[in-house]
Design a protein around this motif. Sequence first.
Motif, PDB file in Angstrom:
ATOM      1  N   ARG A   1     -17.527  33.216  62.681  1.00  0.00           N
ATOM      2  CA  ARG A   1     -17.714  34.575  62.172  1.00  0.00           C
ATOM      3  C   ARG A   1     -18.532  35.411  63.159  1.00  0.00           C
ATOM      4  O   ARG A   1     -18.186  36.566  63.446  1.00  0.00           O
ATOM      5  N   ALA A   2     -19.607  34.833  63.675  1.00  0.00           N
ATOM      6  CA  ALA A   2     -20.435  35.570  64.635  1.00  0.00           C
ATOM      7  C   ALA A   2     -19.647  35.865  65.913  1.00  0.00           C
ATOM      8  O   ALA A   2     -19.779  36.942  66.507  1.00  0.00           O
ATOM      9  N   PHE A   3     -18.818  34.915  66.312  1.00  0.00           N
ATOM     10  CA  PHE A   3     -17.989  35.093  67.508  1.00  0.00           C
ATOM     11  C   PHE A   3     -17.023  36.263  67.323  1.00  0.00           C
ATOM     12  O   PHE A   3     -16.893  37.133  68.189  1.00  0.00           O
TER      13      PHE A   3
ATOM     14  N   PRO B   1     -14.656  41.091  69.099  1.00  0.00           N
ATOM     15  CA  PRO B   1     -13.342  41.347  68.493  1.00  0.00           C
ATOM     16  C   PRO B   1     -12.272  41.492  69.573  1.00  0.00           C
ATOM     17  O   PRO B   1     -11.100  41.221  69.339  1.00  0.00           O
ATOM     18  N   GLU B   2     -12.682  41.914  70.746  1.00  0.00           N
ATOM     19  CA  GLU B   2     -11.810  41.987  71.916  1.00  0.00           C
ATOM     20  C   GLU B   2     -12.579  41.402  73.101  1.00  0.00           C
ATOM     21  O   GLU B   2     -13.806  41.475  73.150  1.00  0.00           O
ATOM     22  N   PRO B   3     -11.878  40.833  74.056  1.00  0.00           N
ATOM     23  CA  PRO B   3     -12.577  40.242  75.204  1.00  0.00           C
ATOM     24  C   PRO B   3     -13.256  41.309  76.053  1.00  0.00           C
ATOM     25  O   PRO B   3     -12.783  42.433  76.167  1.00  0.00           O
ATOM     26  N   ASP B   4     -14.405  40.957  76.633  1.00  0.00           N
ATOM     27  CA  ASP B   4     -15.090  41.852  77.550  1.00  0.00           C
ATOM     28  C   ASP B   4     -15.746  41.029  78.644  1.00  0.00           C
ATOM     29  O   ASP B   4     -15.593  39.801  78.702  1.00  0.00           O
ATOM     30  N   ASP B   5     -16.485  41.707  79.525  1.00  0.00           N
ATOM     31  CA  ASP B   5     -17.102  41.024  80.662  1.00  0.00           C
ATOM     32  C   ASP B   5     -18.117  39.975  80.217  1.00  0.00           C
ATOM     33  O   ASP B   5     -18.257  38.932  80.859  1.00  0.00           O
ATOM     34  N   THR B   6     -18.838  40.253  79.122  1.00  0.00           N
ATOM     35  CA  THR B   6     -19.845  39.286  78.692  1.00  0.00           C
ATOM     36  C   THR B   6     -19.196  37.991  78.226  1.00  0.00           C
ATOM     37  O   THR B   6     -19.712  36.904  78.489  1.00  0.00           O
ATOM     38  N   LEU B   7     -18.052  38.079  77.550  1.00  0.00           N
ATOM     39  CA  LEU B   7     -17.360  36.861  77.118  1.00  0.00           C
ATOM     40  C   LEU B   7     -16.878  36.075  78.334  1.00  0.00           C
ATOM     41  O   LEU B   7     -16.995  34.844  78.381  1.00  0.00           O
ATOM     42  N   ALA B   8     -16.345  36.775  79.307  1.00  0.00           N
ATOM     43  CA  ALA B   8     -15.904  36.097  80.528  1.00  0.00           C
ATOM     44  C   ALA B   8     -17.056  35.379  81.217  1.00  0.00           C
ATOM     45  O   ALA B   8     -16.903  34.276  81.742  1.00  0.00           O
TER      46      ALA B   8
ATOM     47  N   HIS C   1      -7.657  36.935  76.173  1.00  0.00           N
ATOM     48  CA  HIS C   1      -7.160  38.150  75.540  1.00  0.00           C
ATOM     49  C   HIS C   1      -6.593  37.880  74.161  1.00  0.00           C
ATOM     50  O   HIS C   1      -6.225  36.766  73.837  1.00  0.00           O
ATOM     51  N   GLY C   2      -6.547  38.925  73.369  1.00  0.00           N
ATOM     52  CA  GLY C   2      -6.107  38.783  71.979  1.00  0.00           C
ATOM     53  C   GLY C   2      -4.637  38.453  71.888  1.00  0.00           C
ATOM     54  O   GLY C   2      -3.869  38.654  72.797  1.00  0.00           O
TER      55      GLY C   2
END
Length: 773
Positions: free
Chosen positions: A498-500, A505-512, A749-750
């Motif tokens: 849930r926190a993830f 909700p969409e990929p960004d630089d921090t997730l990468a 990516h989603g």
Amino acid sequence: MFAPADPPRFGQFDGKPLIEALPEVLASDGYWSVAAATALTLVARGRIVPGVTAAGHDTWRVGPLDHADELHLRQLAAHDDYDRLRAFLDAVADTLPRTGTGPFAGTEACDVSALKAWADEQITISLRIETTDDLRFRGIVQVRAVTDPYPRDVRGSGRELDAIRAISRVDWPPLQRLLDSAELADGEVSELLATDIEVHWPRELTTGLSAKAVIGEPSGTFQASDLLAFDWRLALGGQELTQAEMDLVAEASRPVVKLRDQWVLVDPALKKKARQKLKPLTAAQAVTAALTGVAIIDGERAEVAPHGLTAAITTVPEFPQPAALQARLRDYQLHGLRWLAHMTSLGLGACLADDMGLGKTITLIALHLHRADPRPTLVVCPASLLGNWEREIRRFAPGTPVTRYHGPQRTLPSDGVVLTTYGTMRLDAEALRGHDWGMVVADEAQHVKNPHSGTAKALRSIPSGARVALSGTPVENSLSELWAVLDWTTPGLLGTHRAFRTRWPEPDDTLAKVVRPFLLRRRKTDPGVAPELPAKTETDRYVSLSVEQAALYEALTREILDQIAHSDGIARRGLVLKLLTGLKQICNHPSHYLGHDTLQGTSGKLDLLDELLDTIVAEDGSALIFTQYVGMARLLERHIEQPTRFLHGGTPVPQREQMVDDFQNGRAPVFLLSLKAAGTGLNLTRADHVIHFDRWWNPAVEDQATDRAYRIGQTRPVQVHKLVTEGTVEERIAALLQSKRDLADAVLHGGEAAFTELTDAELAELVQLRSAQ
């Protein structure tokens, strides 16, 4: 002399309409010629904005102006009057762009009073703060239009009414009072610091106080079991405050405090952070915060100070391959070994997501040898891979005990490598949980992409000192599946599901940044990777529907779309899936849809398949034929004249291995496979042709199937044939597949929108039969 008007373009110069007088003004000498040239220059630079006049007419004005523009106008206005100069410039700006009809385009006056509210929003309010000798505060309200180079004090600006309207849009009550009385109480200053109002502070006050969250240092070498301190640290101009200075900020009774011989404004939020004690972080949480430079604290994003954890995780030490390994690792495989060894030595998991055929199995065998853990390694894999794992271990690590924990009378050894299937693991989860494992490996880790499945729960329940996931497609459809794999390898890295989903909700630089150190993916097409791999060519082969297919297609479409129009919820989703499945079966062959035991009649795909197989076998080639439908595969098995083997989900493991041997040694040039049962783990390098009889909804699965032939050891070019029926849902889906494949390429990516959620109109557009182009 210029006479302004409303709207400005109606202004006159020496009694003539401006549009007529402008050429004469430009040709003259003196002040107005320079003013006209200035106006033309501003218009040519695009320095004009739309607006609404006091009488509600459409207008263009010069602006926004920068400091150099404003300085030039002030110097020019010294020869006349600034307000008259601005009125002249606005009149020229309102005249030149009008080359059409209607508001803002035609020359006639248009009533646009309905846009007055929009025009008012172009007026912004700010505050200029002054301080008294005893450090008390005074606030002067300022107003700025979009055409102004800088804010002006409201008093005496002529824009008092504009300011009142702008103040009504700002949720800070003291603003209204400040129009008459400038004094600000300390409490109001503190409130002001927490608002979004633009404030111009005096130079003697410093606003450079900031806060970052700081991760504590581990007590020794970093390990995944560590618990690290986590605290706020304030800084002034980039220099950290001492604990005594932090206490001064925390205990300040006014919105200013004296630090290092200067008065510093203290935001209430910073004051709270100076007092706040944060909970310690788990190692996984600390890693995420260090890699991203961001943490979520009390529901808000907070900047995290740089930490040595980042270098500790991303710096991979070098060492030679294990002496006991009976093979020479390629450079990229050796790097993969070093990376896996480094991550597991820290107690962190990892996902090796190389393209199929690049040697993930031998890399894991080398990792087992390098770790030299006296406890056994557990490898969980699909049943079809048991034989391959056992053969590879005996070949490359002949001294390593290897045990198949599968079938009747199975027992668990205390060393070596233990191989089991996902099904057996699920059944024997309790026994496996009670065993002491040095490392657990999940091969084809997409089997645990659903964290709520019994298989995933069983795998998560098995404790281990190290966890490694192997997959050619770690993200098949969505970010949630990426989370499922990495949350197994390194629990807590991405937080709860849930926190993830809330944070990404969409990929960004921090997730990468978080994922990159824990996921290693190399492609066959990467420079220097597996250069001996031959080229692969892919071709979409379009075929037409037969008359019988077209009639069935249109009849089914009409029938089910009519039912869908009168249904909703689960029933509607079921009908959509029924329609899509039926249409794909009709595209394959009428007998597939009608449930015949043998093929009756023909189809475009079947005709093309016959031609392809005749040519391929005549040239001493071999072919893999993939279909997602076992029923269609059985029909093809009975139809194909060449020696054929058929592998599906129900094929026993010994029989699977015999089929592979028959194909690899040329006893059967045609291998018919159901896509999901044979999409992973098989090494079928004899094939130089791959035929996708029907298309899968998921391009990652389709690519895996193709990779049965296109992998290391292949000596001939591989030709991939994808059969698509023209004018049907298959043709539309073929276009969708490429956009979805971009998801897997980017890793983060989603997924695609579910077809069941399409509107009736969108669904009809997707499935309706069209003429071949």
